[in-house]
Write an enzyme that holds these catalytic residues in place. Structure first.
Site, short mmCIF file in Angstrom:
data_model
loop_
_atom_site.label_atom_id
_atom_site.label_comp_id
_atom_site.label_asym_id
_atom_site.label_seq_id
_atom_site.Cartn_x
_atom_site.Cartn_y
_atom_site.Cartn_z
CE LYS A 106 5.91 -7.94 -1.14
NZ LYS A 106 5.18 -6.98 -0.31
N GLY A 218 -7.82 -3.06 -10.25
CA GLY A 218 -7.71 -4.36 -9.59
C GLY A 218 -8.93 -4.63 -8.74
N1 GLU Z 1 2.18 -7.97 1.47
C1 GLU Z 1 1.71 -6.86 2.25
C2 GLU Z 1 2.46 -5.58 1.92
O1 GLU Z 1 3.03 -5.43 0.86
C3 GLU Z 1 1.70 -7.18 3.72
C4 GLU Z 1 3.02 -7.50 4.32
C5 GLU Z 1 2.92 -8.02 5.72
O2 GLU Z 1 1.86 -8.07 6.29
O3 GLU Z 1 3.98 -8.41 6.20
O4 GLU Z 1 2.44 -4.65 2.66
#
Ligand code: GLU
Length: 428
Positions: A106, A218
């Site tokens: 992340k 949201g």
């Molecule tokens: N941000 C999204 C999640 O938390 C997608 C992550 C991605 O597609 O790599 O799952």
């Protein structure tokens, strides 16, 4: 917006509970309780007025035993390294539960995207890649959009990376725009997947979705498509959505007992998920306080915004009519809220199962980038539905077999797959 709950402690607490149940060794716990690698950096950005601002950026790679790290980048004013650590950890479990060959990562930048112009945002995106390009890549770590970031931003980031390494490399990032290396269905994927899991949960509970009402927290990307699909795919009714007002820095709930039209709401919502109150009022929609969505007498609750919103204090506000709580967001319920739900009949669809549609579609996007052959929407949707349905079944079956709470069952499925990959690679 901050609830005072440290999300990383929350992620570790959830893991520890299941690690005890699975009697994991100390070394396995040591590896999985913490990210394998972290990057903390500064992003100097030239602002439109000629001044310079320095933003704080992060990338955390929690575990890549099953494949390259994978996970979004958030732009949020309240971002902290612990939030990024938690989200990276949850990505490891998410990719494992979805059974896609990827690990967990992340990224984040501490900033309020609504306060920046498009060209400033573009410079932040390029600046993030300038700091991280040596440590990301299609076989290394593949970012994607998340709260506060968009497909266009992914396009800029892919361009910056491609320029730096001197080769068009669409597979370095997913969630790109259509025509710019993106996959059909990616934008809708997370919200669609949430509703696939709701459909499967209702099937197991023997409830007809057409009789069901829902309230959502949201109104960003996940919530918008979850609301649409709850109506179009399952025939249910959405009676409330709440949203964060970026201008007023407070939340509101928009409700209508006869049902809201998500298409209309979307038409009066800005790119950050803030709904125009005046236009909503004119259309006869009731505007209530930010917590009102949670107290509605509905069958389905879908927290689909941020972490830490359902706590020891707010969980008891939930109506006894609620049958399913589908976690569209990452980490919306704290461990205290879990303790509360374990004593109720509410079926909780845990976040890293419920919202895995986005990363599953990201995986499909990466596959298409590798093949340089792009699928039709129908193929994406069919494969996504299949993957989500089977992920749901493995978690549900585990919860029945081991007589455990659904979140713990999801952890059991995920941890088992990650541990096996580490063993096969000779890490442990
Ligand atoms: N941000 C999204 C999640 O938390 C997608 C992550 C991605 O597609 O790599 O799952």
């Amino acid at each position: 917006m901050s609830t005072g709950v440290n999300p990383f402690q929350m992620a570790q607490q959830q893991f520890d509970e299941v690690a005890d149940q699975l009697q994991l060794s100390d070394n396995i716990r040591k590896i999985l309780r913490w990210p394998l690698r972290e990057f903390h950096f500064q992003i100097p950005v030239q602002m439109d007025d000629g001044t310079m601002q320095v933003f704080r950026g992060y990338r955390v790679q929690h575990n890549d035993a099953r494949g390259p790290a994978k996970g979004g980048i958030r732009f949020h004013p309240a971002e902290t390294v612990d939030t990024v650590r938690a989200l990276a950890t949850w990505m490891t479990w998410k990719c494992a539960v979805a059974d896609i060959p990827l690990g967990g990562g992340k990224g984040g930048v501490i900033l309020d995207p609504s306060s920046l112009s498009d060209s400033e945002k573009q410079r932040v995106c390029r600046g993030w890649v300038d700091q991280m390009w040596r440590n990301i890549g299609p076989r290394l770590d593949v970012p994607a959009p998340d709260v506060g970031t968009t497909a266009q931003m992914m396009g800029w980031m892919m361009d910056e990376y491609s320029k730096l390494i001197g080769q068009y490399t669409p597979g370095v990032i997913t969630g790109k725009p259509l025509g710019g290396g993106g996959s059909k269905g990616r934008t809708e994927a997370t919200g669609f997947g949430v509703i696939v899991t709701v459909r499967e949960a209702l099937k197991r509970l023997g409830i007809d979705p057409k009789t069901c009402t829902a309230a959502l927290h949201g109104f960003g990307n996940v919530s918008q498509y979850a609301a649409q699909n709850f109506i179009n795919m399952l025939g249910g009714k959405v009676v409330a959505v709440s949203c964060w007002d970026w201008h007023e820095k407070t939340a509101y709930t928009f409700s209508a007992n006869e049902g809201l039209d998500p298409e209309f709401l979307k038409s009066i919502t800005d790119q950050y998920g803030t709904i125009d109150k005046e236009k909503a009022k004119k259309a006869g929609i009731k505007i209530e306080d930010g917590n009102a969505w949670l107290k509605k007498d509905v069958d389905i609750l879908i927290p689909a915004a941020i972490e830490g919103v359902i706590t020891k204090e707010t969980a008891p506000m939930i109506s006894s009519k609620v049958k399913v709580l589908a976690e569209g967001a990452n980490g919306p319920c704290t461990p205290d809220a879990d303790a509360y739900f374990k004593k109720t009949n509410i079926y909780v669809i845990p976040d890293f199962l419920c919202n895995s549609g986005g990363v599953i579609c990201s995986y499909f996007e990466g596959v298409q980038n590798d093949m340089n052959y792009y699928w039709e929407l129908e193929e994406v949707v069919r494969n996504l539905d299949k993957k989500m349905t089977s992920a749901f079944a493995s978690v549900h079956d585990m919860s029945i077999d081991r007589k455990v709470y659904t979140r713990n069952a999801a952890y059991m499925v995920a941890i088992d797959r990650v541990v096996r990959a580490m063993q096969l690679r000779g890490w442990i």
